[in-house]
Motif scaffolding. Structure first.
Motif, short mmCIF file in Angstrom:
data_model
loop_
_atom_site.label_atom_id
_atom_site.label_comp_id
_atom_site.label_asym_id
_atom_site.label_seq_id
_atom_site.Cartn_x
_atom_site.Cartn_y
_atom_site.Cartn_z
N TRP A 93 3.15 -0.82 6.20
CA TRP A 93 4.11 -0.53 7.29
C TRP A 93 4.90 -1.78 7.63
O TRP A 93 6.11 -1.73 7.85
CB TRP A 93 3.39 0.04 8.52
CG TRP A 93 2.91 1.44 8.35
CD1 TRP A 93 2.55 2.05 7.18
CD2 TRP A 93 2.75 2.43 9.39
NE1 TRP A 93 2.17 3.35 7.43
CE2 TRP A 93 2.28 3.60 8.76
CE3 TRP A 93 2.94 2.43 10.76
CZ2 TRP A 93 2.00 4.77 9.48
CZ3 TRP A 93 2.66 3.60 11.49
CH2 TRP A 93 2.20 4.75 10.84
N SER A 136 0.85 -1.21 0.00
CA SER A 136 0.00 0.00 0.00
C SER A 136 0.88 1.25 0.00
O SER A 136 2.02 1.21 0.45
CB SER A 136 -0.92 0.01 1.23
OG SER A 136 -0.15 0.26 2.40
N SER A 185 0.61 3.66 1.89
CA SER A 185 0.88 4.07 3.28
C SER A 185 2.30 3.76 3.70
O SER A 185 2.82 4.35 4.65
CB SER A 185 -0.03 3.31 4.25
OG SER A 185 -1.34 3.64 4.06
C1 LIG Z 1 -5.09 2.84 7.48
S1 LIG Z 1 -5.24 1.11 7.58
C2 LIG Z 1 -3.59 0.58 7.84
C3 LIG Z 1 -2.74 0.58 6.60
C4 LIG Z 1 -1.40 -0.07 6.85
N1 LIG Z 1 -0.60 0.74 7.78
C5 LIG Z 1 -0.61 -0.23 5.58
O1 LIG Z 1 0.44 0.43 5.44
O2 LIG Z 1 -0.99 -1.04 4.71
C6 LIG Z 1 -5.95 0.88 9.16
C7 LIG Z 1 -6.13 -0.58 9.53
O3 LIG Z 1 -6.50 -0.63 10.92
C8 LIG Z 1 -7.30 -1.77 11.11
N2 LIG Z 1 -7.98 -1.64 12.42
C9 LIG Z 1 -8.99 -0.83 12.76
N3 LIG Z 1 -9.33 -1.02 14.06
C10 LIG Z 1 -8.46 -1.97 14.53
C11 LIG Z 1 -8.28 -2.58 15.80
N4 LIG Z 1 -9.04 -2.26 16.85
N5 LIG Z 1 -7.30 -3.51 15.93
C12 LIG Z 1 -6.52 -3.85 14.87
N6 LIG Z 1 -6.66 -3.30 13.65
C13 LIG Z 1 -7.60 -2.36 13.49
C14 LIG Z 1 -8.20 -1.80 9.90
O4 LIG Z 1 -8.69 -3.13 9.67
C15 LIG Z 1 -7.25 -1.33 8.79
O5 LIG Z 1 -6.69 -2.43 8.10
#
Ligand SMILES: C[S@@+](CC[C@H](N)C(=O)[O-])C[C@H]1O[C@@H](n2cnc3c(N)ncnc32)[C@H](O)[C@@H]1O
Length: 194
Positions: free
Chosen positions: A64, A25, A27
């Motif tokens: 990440w 991604s 990100s």
């Molecule tokens: C912005 S995305 C992360 C992108 C990731 N950093 C990447 O570089 O590919 C946010 C992620 O947080 C996860 N998420 C949301 N709430 C969560 C929780 N309580 N525990 C673990 N993951 C969670 C979502 O499923 C989503 O995949």
């Protein structure tokens, strides 16, 4: 016009990073930029070293985690969502479908990174618990800021974090930047000092 000693070393103040095509991604560039910003280049081999242990909360699809794996780290990737298959094939990632707000590491780790989209206060409180328990040496996390009073929100989170760490006797360096690759968010870096 810019003055020597009061200007960015980067052209236009922008850190242009090449998107690594194998990364799952875009990100991924946020974490890479954070490391450039917060970890001096000559310390990367010690502080971002092969064999280190890391946790990535909210990891899917793995941008990440990809950065951590590219440095040779072992990663606990915490997310209900699916992780990139090629990244999992590295053998360095353990994917756990757990809640990042309650998951605890089995041992002390080197890095915690967190890109979960949630209230800044909730994310800060969770990272604070990690730091007070000394579950990691360094942390990078994003505070998502869809609200109007962003400065107030960030200030409240950072001053609360600083106060709690100091109350717990945990010495730490806390830094926060709005990075070029950040959108409606800022990136916080914390390093424990002892
Ligand atoms: C912005 S995305 C992360 C992108 C990731 N950093 C990447 O570089 O590919 C946010 C992620 O947080 C996860 N998420 C949301 N709430 C969560 C929780 N309580 N525990 C673990 N993951 C969670 C979502 O499923 C989503 O995949």
């Amino acid at each position: 016009m810019s003055f020597p000693g009061n200007r960015s070393e980067l052209p236009g103040g922008i850190r242009r990073l090449r998107f690594p095509h194998a990364a799952p991604s875009r990100s991924t560039l946020k974490l890479e930029e954070a490391w450039h910003e917060f970890v001096p280049r000559d310390q990367w081999d010690d502080r971002l070293a092969e064999g280190m242990q890391a946790a990535d909360l909210g990891a899917a699809p793995g941008g990440w985690t990809w950065q951590l794996v590219a440095r040779g780290m072992n990663v606990f990737a915490i997310d209900n969502g699916p992780m990139d298959k090629a990244l999992m094939a590295s053998g360095l990632v353990e994917h756990l479908r757990e809640d990042g707000f309650v998951w605890q590491p089995p041992e002390r780790l080197d890095w915690l990174v967190c890109d979960i989209v949630d209230k800044p206060s909730r994310v800060t409180a969770m990272v604070q618990r990690w730091l007070v328990q000394r579950w990691c040496r360094e942390a990078v996390f994003n505070l998502k800021l869809p609200m109007k009073r962003r400065w107030e929100e960030v200030s409240r989170c950072l001053s609360g974090l600083e106060a709690s760490l100091s109350e717990a006797g945990v010495r730490a360096e806390i830094r926060c930047r709005h990075l070029y690759h950040d959108r409606e968010e800022v990136t916080v870096h914390v390093r424990l000092l002892d």
